[in-house]
Design an enzyme around this catalytic site. Sequence first.
Site, mmCIF file in Angstrom:
data_model
loop_
_atom_site.group_PDB
_atom_site.id
_atom_site.type_symbol
_atom_site.label_atom_id
_atom_site.label_comp_id
_atom_site.label_asym_id
_atom_site.label_seq_id
_atom_site.Cartn_x
_atom_site.Cartn_y
_atom_site.Cartn_z
ATOM 1 N N PHE A 299 104.508 -39.367 39.612
ATOM 2 C CA PHE A 299 105.865 -39.051 39.159
ATOM 3 C C PHE A 299 106.101 -39.268 37.671
ATOM 4 O O PHE A 299 107.178 -39.718 37.273
ATOM 5 C CB PHE A 299 106.893 -39.866 39.968
ATOM 6 C CG PHE A 299 106.510 -40.011 41.402
ATOM 7 C CD1 PHE A 299 106.732 -38.978 42.281
ATOM 8 C CD2 PHE A 299 105.850 -41.138 41.846
ATOM 9 C CE1 PHE A 299 106.333 -39.076 43.593
ATOM 10 C CE2 PHE A 299 105.447 -41.243 43.164
ATOM 11 C CZ PHE A 299 105.684 -40.216 44.043
ATOM 12 N N CYS A 300 105.108 -38.986 36.817
ATOM 13 C CA CYS A 300 105.299 -39.184 35.375
ATOM 14 C C CYS A 300 105.717 -40.613 35.086
ATOM 15 O O CYS A 300 106.557 -40.859 34.214
ATOM 16 C CB CYS A 300 106.356 -38.248 34.799
ATOM 17 S SG CYS A 300 105.808 -36.569 34.628
ATOM 18 N N ASN A 301 105.230 -41.561 35.853
ATOM 19 C CA ASN A 301 105.624 -42.950 35.632
ATOM 20 C C ASN A 301 104.457 -43.856 36.024
ATOM 21 O O ASN A 301 104.487 -44.542 37.042
ATOM 22 C CB ASN A 301 106.873 -43.274 36.460
ATOM 23 C CG ASN A 301 107.523 -44.571 36.025
ATOM 24 O OD1 ASN A 301 106.841 -45.497 35.592
ATOM 25 N ND2 ASN A 301 108.830 -44.655 36.151
#
EC number: 2.8.1.9
Length: 730
Positions: free
Chosen positions: A423-425
């Site tokens: 999740f881009c995290n």
Amino acid sequence: MACRDAHRGAELLDFAQFRDSSTQALVYGYGGRSLPELRAREFGRLAGTVYLDHAGATLFPQSQLASFTQDLTENVYGNPHSQNISSKLTHDTVEQVRYRILAHFHASPEDYSVIFTAGSTAALKLVAEAFPWVSPGRESSGSLFCYLTDSHTSVVGMRTVAKAMNVTSIPVRPEDMWSAEKRGAAARDPNCQLPHLFCYPAQSNFSGTRYPLSWIGEVKSGRMCPVSTPGQWFMLLDAASYVSTSSLDLSVHQADFIPISFYKIFGFPTGLGALLVHNRVAPLLRKSYFGGGTAAAYLAGDDFYIPRQSVAERFEDGTISFLDVIALKHGFDALERLTGGMENVMQHTFTLAQYTYTALSSLRYPNGAPVVRIYSDSDFSSPEVQGPIINFNVLDDNGSVIGYSQVDKMASLYNIQVRTGCFCNTGACQRHLGISDEMVKKHLQAGHVCGDDVDLIDGQPTGSVRISFGYMSTLEDAQAFLRFIIATRLRLSSGQAIPQDTLREAGTPLAESEAQNAVTATMNGCRPSPQEDTCTDSRVWNDLLTAVDAVGLHSPVLEATRTQQTSSEKAAGALDGGLGPHIITNLYLYPIKSCAAFEVTRWPIGNQGLLYDRSWMVVNHNGICLSQKQEPRLCLIQPFIDLQRRIMVIKAKGMEPIEVPLENGEQAPICQSKVCADRVNTYDCGEKISSWLSKFLGRPCHLIKQSSNFQRNAKKHSKVMRTERKKYSP
Ligand SMILES: *Cc1c(COP(=O)(O)O)cnc(C)c1O
């Protein structure tokens, strides 16, 4: 009966009971407004789809588009930088929208300015480039760039800009902030004006954790300190995820910079966001580039540039996306009309999340092992600490993680859309999944990159599954998701979970075998539980049943058509005598990509392998190739090739069989399509088959075939590529 045991603890939580037993006053829906009616009227396109990726992008209501297009067709909007009347109309409307945005966040134009950007990421990049960083030198220890490790990639990426200024970046763990919160007071020298920047998300896009907005005041006043160092802290509140389901009161929480993306609030337009800047910091910002519309005056032949006064005009390089800005007005109007405001959205979505979390976390296998592991920092006790996002991995009854790709594929079969991966995290992903820095590097070496489907390495998950609710999500969405987990994990005919090994056997067949088990369980005479009753009318459930029916080995469609194959096999010609020790006895062709297989025992070889294998595909109205991921019913379409008659017969349940010639007689126009990243030449197989497919799949689509000159072109293309490369290599 073993099956009955598997049900234990797997009943769907009764919502009314859940609500009554809750210690809070839980709100579901929007008062007098009927949610089912809202869904039918504004989101008809969702019919049968359970969309649970609102943290990725929420969905726009139909009335927003209707009023927006009406606005555009009735008014003439010119370039806002011109001076004519239509230009003035654009300028004034855009200014009006700026006020509307500020009002939405309880901010006054005296305190805040709105700079339109391409999105949150562009807003973050702008802050990184414009922040008044002080490089370390003889007089100064230099600015610090601090960010919470639970930040989005786009925040972490700011550190490369800081690095170019020799500015030190310091990642701060949530644990450290929480303990700093308890520690209280930090030394602050009011005379030291050295600017530092601290960034944190109002809501983690990974887990939905909501970090205290009070940190803004605490850090700015010096009562709390991300890092103990003299200087003045500026606060960037990444509100991109938070504001899609919450109101944000900037009159109370006066962050210096707030990046947002509008598609996360109301789904449309995309590619438009804003940076809200507190006017007290605006004069400090530096401009590294100047573009059209930003200059008060400049010289073409000399280094002379005076920027415009207002911060928006100074930082909006070029012509803003002015029609899209006008769409925002209609977005805010629609959101207000449908929900009555963000406070209601927050309550409604939180209720859904708390219900789903409670049900999901209580699911157990017959041996008592939990069905999912949820990654969160809260127990979903209130919307102050938790947003409507649930992040988890599915486990088997030994506690081993089932890879997220498998869950994703299975969910697709149920027409449920979730998000998977990291999740881009990466920071949050590492913290919750216990992935060390070394492991991230090792995973990369093992060939895993962000966003791929390498979901397990050495049995350890590389990512997880995320579901998230939006303002139009319903209890039915939540329950369809829970039923999916129950059906795939707990409703097995043996009463046992499918062992991990079986699950790892790649792709669709596995999902199918599991789905089959799920259905066997329900058909084995288990008592109908309440959730079964409620789901009989759901298209999700029906789709699964039909899909399973179609992939069953003894499918009636397959049996009935064996005679046709035999004649084709004869036509394929005899190849007797001289057979080696390895004999192929069964061949499966997939004439139409993603549709059912066509089984033969002998088959001619064409210039690309088995003749007519994957020669056709079904594309949507935009010419995009459909796969079973988007359209599970493709597997119900059964093609048969009759080489003698030079036709393909296509069958599907409830449809008259239809014939398509193997080659295009009438020279249909060739067009280019993209298939699996390759460009191929194709032609359309005509209106007749198109309407047949559209009728069966319930959406407009076409059948296209790879043109026979494909091979030659592909070769020519790669040759050109090679010579090009040679030409430019040193
Ligand atoms: C989505 C998101 C971003 C990035 O937004 P874009 O629209 O992709 O630029 C940044 N931070 C958070 C917390 C987000 O959820």
